[in-house]
Write an enzyme that holds these catalytic residues in place. Structure first.
Site, PDB file in Angstrom:
ATOM      1  N   ASP A 158      48.058  -9.510 -22.564  1.00 24.56           N
ATOM      2  CA  ASP A 158      47.174  -9.581 -21.401  1.00 24.56           C
ATOM      3  C   ASP A 158      46.640 -10.994 -21.184  1.00 24.56           C
ATOM      4  O   ASP A 158      46.507 -11.447 -20.048  1.00 24.56           O
ATOM      5  CB  ASP A 158      46.010  -8.609 -21.556  1.00 24.56           C
ATOM      6  CG  ASP A 158      46.356  -7.204 -21.097  1.00 24.56           C
ATOM      7  OD1 ASP A 158      46.948  -7.069 -20.018  1.00 24.56           O
ATOM      8  OD2 ASP A 158      46.037  -6.244 -21.809  1.00 24.56           O
ATOM      9  N   GLU A 192      40.994 -11.324 -23.594  1.00 22.76           N
ATOM     10  CA  GLU A 192      42.371 -11.182 -23.117  1.00 22.76           C
ATOM     11  C   GLU A 192      42.512 -11.467 -21.622  1.00 22.76           C
ATOM     12  O   GLU A 192      43.483 -11.042 -20.997  1.00 22.76           O
ATOM     13  CB  GLU A 192      42.902  -9.782 -23.447  1.00 22.76           C
ATOM     14  CG  GLU A 192      41.971  -8.643 -23.072  1.00 22.76           C
ATOM     15  CD  GLU A 192      42.442  -7.293 -23.584  1.00 22.76           C
ATOM     16  OE1 GLU A 192      43.631  -7.171 -23.945  1.00 22.76           O
ATOM     17  OE2 GLU A 192      41.622  -6.355 -23.607  1.00 22.76           O
ATOM     18  N   ARG A 250      40.812   1.155 -31.543  1.00 23.66           N
ATOM     19  CA  ARG A 250      40.603   0.467 -30.266  1.00 23.66           C
ATOM     20  C   ARG A 250      40.277   1.530 -29.235  1.00 23.66           C
ATOM     21  O   ARG A 250      41.075   2.441 -28.987  1.00 23.66           O
ATOM     22  CB  ARG A 250      41.834  -0.324 -29.821  1.00 23.66           C
ATOM     23  CG  ARG A 250      41.606  -0.927 -28.430  1.00 23.66           C
ATOM     24  CD  ARG A 250      42.608  -1.982 -28.056  1.00 23.66           C
ATOM     25  NE  ARG A 250      43.939  -1.449 -27.775  1.00 23.66           N
ATOM     26  CZ  ARG A 250      44.954  -2.173 -27.304  1.00 23.66           C
ATOM     27  NH1 ARG A 250      44.777  -3.473 -27.072  1.00 23.66           N
ATOM     28  NH2 ARG A 250      46.132  -1.636 -27.089  1.00 23.66           N
ATOM     29  N   HIS A 298      45.954   2.459 -25.261  1.00 18.94           N
ATOM     30  CA  HIS A 298      47.327   2.550 -24.775  1.00 18.94           C
ATOM     31  C   HIS A 298      48.193   3.514 -25.585  1.00 18.94           C
ATOM     32  O   HIS A 298      49.352   3.746 -25.227  1.00 18.94           O
ATOM     33  CB  HIS A 298      47.983   1.169 -24.787  1.00 18.94           C
ATOM     34  CG  HIS A 298      47.424   0.214 -23.783  1.00 18.94           C
ATOM     35  ND1 HIS A 298      47.396   0.462 -22.437  1.00 18.94           N
ATOM     36  CD2 HIS A 298      46.845  -1.006 -23.940  1.00 18.94           C
ATOM     37  CE1 HIS A 298      46.844  -0.557 -21.801  1.00 18.94           C
ATOM     38  NE2 HIS A 298      46.489  -1.460 -22.688  1.00 18.94           N
TER      39      HIS A 298
END
Length: 269
Positions: free
Chosen positions: A173, A147, A71, A46
């Site tokens: 999430d 998540e 990540r 993200h």
């Protein structure tokens, strides 16, 4: 090979704090890495960055001695292997929903005979010291993100995956998915149902002797998470910390100037 300091911290029974980078800039990474975190993770999923930013960010973080992690955007072997070759000592993989996916993820991080990682440690062979190929399987951390509702249904099987080092919880999430959108996605959940879910994840990790990690918004909530049994907490991140510090500075300025202006107006009469 340079040892993974996170493993040493946890072996001593101490929790760790992880920093978070979403801004694709080496100087920002260098600043964050110098603040005392045990590890710092680059958010390729993200974050406002791509691989061209990742490599210099890892290089900038090296001087501080933090454990570099990333990540990745998804469960895809190419980017997982590429961030490892760039220097990541840990990989966080989002949206791992089954034990099959968890095993697939682990296989991309391990050299044969324990996985299918391709050999080509372009930068990490210099950054991690000698004998990388012989020791990487033991030092690299694999964190699967739990998540979703589906992941929670398969929690025990995911946690029992051979070679998986830990579960990293994405609370935004997870909240969105578990409640079918009834609760808005956010960190630091106070709803009993969400706290129960977090504690279930900790229990599954403890049962399988792997590490539990949680993304938090504040140090206060992170401390509570450590009390619940989490081994690692991420506290906020570069974008939120920058915004909060800037907003606090502007607010303080306006308060002080307002007081001065008010005093000046009173003195004019």
């Amino acid at each position: 090979m340079i040892k993974n300091k996170l493993k040493e911290i946890w072996a001593e029974g101490r929790p760790s704090i992880n920093g978070w980078l979403s801004i694709g800039n080496a100087f920002t990474a260098e600043i964050m890495a110098a603040q005392g975190y045990d590890s710092v993770s680059i958010d390729i999923q993200h974050g406002a960055l791509d691989y061209n930013s990742v490599l210099p960010m890892f290089q900038a973080m090296r001087a501080s001695g933090v454990v570099p992690m990333a990540r990745v955007p998804w469960l895809e072997p190419g980017i997982i292997m590429k961030v490892l070759d760039a220097g990541a000592y840990g990989v966080i993989c989002p949206m791992v929903n089954t034990a099959v996916q968890a095993a697939e993820f682990v296989s991309y991080l391990r050299y044969p005979p324990y996985g299918q990682r391709s050999f080509g440690p372009t930068r990490v062979s210099f950054a991690a010291g000698p004998n990388y190929a012989g020791e990487a399987n033991e030092e690299i951390l694999a964190f699967a993100m739990v998540e979703t509702k589906r992941a929670m249904e398969n929690l025990d099987a995911i946690a029992a995956t051979p070679g998986l080092d830990g579960i990293y919880v994405g609370p935004a999430d997870l909240t969105f998915s578990l409640t079918d959108g009834r609760l808005a996605p956010a960190f630091d959940r106070e709803e009993p149902e969400m706290i129960e879910a977090l504690q279930r994840i900790v229990a599954a990790c403890k049962k399988n002797r792997i590490r539990a990690a949680l993304h938090c918004g504040t140090p206060e909530y992170a401390a509570r998470a450590i009390q619940w049994g989490f081994d690692m907490t991420t506290v906020s991140g570069d974008t939120r910390l920058l915004a909060a510090a800037a907003a606090a500075s502007v607010t303080k300025f306006r308060d002080l100037v307002g007081q001065i202006s008010g005093s000046a107006e009173k003195g004019a009469y």
